[in-house]
Design an enzyme around this catalytic site. Sequence first.
Site, PDB file in Angstrom:
ATOM      1  N   GLU A  34     -13.808  77.488  66.022  1.00 42.21           N
ATOM      2  CA  GLU A  34     -14.324  78.706  66.664  1.00 42.21           C
ATOM      3  C   GLU A  34     -15.285  79.461  65.757  1.00 42.21           C
ATOM      4  O   GLU A  34     -15.609  80.626  65.998  1.00 42.21           O
ATOM      5  CB  GLU A  34     -13.152  79.583  67.112  1.00 42.21           C
ATOM      6  CG  GLU A  34     -12.301  78.847  68.148  1.00 42.21           C
ATOM      7  CD  GLU A  34     -11.237  79.714  68.817  1.00 42.21           C
ATOM      8  OE1 GLU A  34     -10.991  80.843  68.345  1.00 42.21           O
ATOM      9  OE2 GLU A  34     -10.669  79.245  69.813  1.00 42.21           O
ATOM     10  N   LYS A  63      -7.581  83.026  80.569  1.00 46.86           N
ATOM     11  CA  LYS A  63      -8.451  81.870  80.366  1.00 46.86           C
ATOM     12  C   LYS A  63      -8.582  81.160  81.700  1.00 46.86           C
ATOM     13  O   LYS A  63      -7.575  80.673  82.243  1.00 46.86           O
ATOM     14  CB  LYS A  63      -7.831  80.908  79.352  1.00 46.86           C
ATOM     15  CG  LYS A  63      -7.844  81.397  77.901  1.00 46.86           C
ATOM     16  CD  LYS A  63      -7.045  80.436  77.032  1.00 46.86           C
ATOM     17  CE  LYS A  63      -7.138  80.780  75.549  1.00 46.86           C
ATOM     18  NZ  LYS A  63      -6.119  80.052  74.757  1.00 46.86           N
TER      19      LYS A  63
HETATM   20  P1  PGA Z   1      -7.412  76.818  72.250  1.00 49.43           P
HETATM   21  O1  PGA Z   1      -7.266  78.069  71.301  1.00 49.43           O
HETATM   22  O2  PGA Z   1      -8.626  76.987  73.072  1.00 49.43           O
HETATM   23  O3  PGA Z   1      -7.487  75.657  71.293  1.00 49.43           O
HETATM   24  O4  PGA Z   1      -6.156  76.784  73.104  1.00 49.43           O
HETATM   25  C1  PGA Z   1      -7.560  79.360  71.698  1.00 49.43           C
HETATM   26  C2  PGA Z   1      -6.342  80.234  71.714  1.00 49.43           C
HETATM   27  O5  PGA Z   1      -5.211  79.782  71.426  1.00 49.43           O
HETATM   28  O6  PGA Z   1      -6.467  81.408  72.041  1.00 49.43           O
HETATM   29 ZN    ZN Z   2      -4.143  81.806  71.715  1.00 42.16          ZN
END
Ligand code: PGA
Ligand code: ZN
Length: 408
Positions: A208, A333
Site C-alpha cells: 500500500e 469495501k
Molecule cells: P487487504 O488489506 O486489502 O489486503 O485486505 C486492507 C485492510 O486489511 O484493510
Molecule cells: Zn483491515
Amino acid sequence: MSKIKSIVAREIKDSRGNPTIEVELETDKGIFVDSVPSGASTGVNEAAVVEVQQAIKNVNEIIAPKLKGQDVLNQKAIDNLLIELDGTENKSKLGANAILAVSLAVCRAGAASKKIPLYQHISELAVGRRTSHRLPMAMFNILNGGAHVRRTPSDSRGVDKLAIQEFMVIPDKNSFAESLISCNKIFNNLKENIEKNFGKENLDLGDEGGFAPPISNIEQALYLLKNAVDGETDVKFALDCAASEFYKDGKYKIDGRELARTELLEFYEDLVKRFDIISIEDPFSQEDWQGFESIVRQLGEKITIVGDDLTTTNIKRIKEAHNKLACNGVILKLNQIGTVSETIEACNLAKSYGWKTIVSHRSGETMDNFIADLAVGLGADFLKAGSPAKEERMVKYQRLLEIEKELK
Ligand code: PGA
Ligand code: ZN
C-alpha cells in the site's frame, strides 16, 4: 434515463501484477469503465471471487445479455437482479468480482445519465435526496507490515516484519489538500529517518506504499512515526492490526511473543496511553468476538474500534457486531460484499448505530478512483487509500482534490 447498450469485460493487471477484471459499459451517454481490486488479508466471510477468466465469461455470457436495455438509473433493481442471477449466499456462482465490476460501471453511467458528479449520484442513492457534501479525512498508511510485506526472518536482513499491517497518519487540517501536503512532509521525514538508520537499501515499500524497514517491534515503529511527524501539528495515528493474520491456536504472535487475548488487550491499552492513536482496526482475529468486546469495553469511549475482517461490509455481521458491542466503527469495501447497493446499505446501517465509517481500498488496487466518490457520496468519516507514493493510491487522492475544488 439511459439504457445499457453493451457490457464487455476484459482482463487487466492490478498493482501486484495479478490479473483482475475490468468492465466497459456503454449507454447513449458514453462508455463507462470500472475495475475490481483484491485483498491479501481477506476476511473469511468476504464474498467469493471466481478466477478472472471465468468472471469475464460470466459477465460477457450471462450478465451482459440480461442487463442489455436496462436503465442505469435503476441501481438497486440492477444490483438485485445481479444477486438473483447469482443465486448463492456469497456470490460464488458468478463471482463478486464479476458482479461488482458491472455494479460500479452501472453507477458511473447513472451519474452521467443525470449529468451530475458520481459522488452526488451515490449520495442520492444513499439518502434518496440531494444533500450537501463534506470530504472524508484521509488515513494515510505510511508504514507497512503483515501480509503487505513479503519478507521472512530468513532473508539476509534477519529481521521479521511488523505483525501489525498498517501504521497510518491522519493530519487534521482545514482541507484535504492541506492534509495531503502534511502527509507528504511526514512521508519524506520518515524516508530520511529510515535511510539514516537502516540505509538506502531498506527503502522498499509494502503493497500500500508505506515503508517496510527491517524492524519487527511495534513500539519502535510508532516511534519512527512519531519522529517523522516532527513539527507537523494536529496529526493523529491509526492502526490496522489485521490480527487474523497473526492469530494461531488461541495466541497472537506479535513482537516476538505469543500473547493471550487479555495480554494483547493490555498491549493495546499501553500503546493508546503513550501514542496519539485514535482508531484501531481488527485488533483481534475475525472470529474472536470476545477480544473485540473486551477492547470496546476498555477503549471504546476513547478511540474507534473498527471492524474489517470482522464485519466484511455485510449487514448480517454488522448487526451481530452491534448486538455484541464488538466495535464502534466499520470498514466499507465494495468487493467484500459485491454490489454498490449493498455497500450503501451497510454504510447506512453503521451510521444508524452512530459508528464511524471508513471507505477503504484493497492492497491489490487498480487505477479506478471510484472509492473517492463513494467516500464523499456516503458522507464517510474517513477514506483509507494507502500512501501517496503509489500511483494506484494517488489517483484516489487526486480525485478527492478535484472534488474538494468542485465543492468550494
Ligand atoms: P487487504 O488489506 O486489502 O489486503 O485486505 C486492507 C485492510 O486489511 O484493510
Ligand atoms: Zn483491515
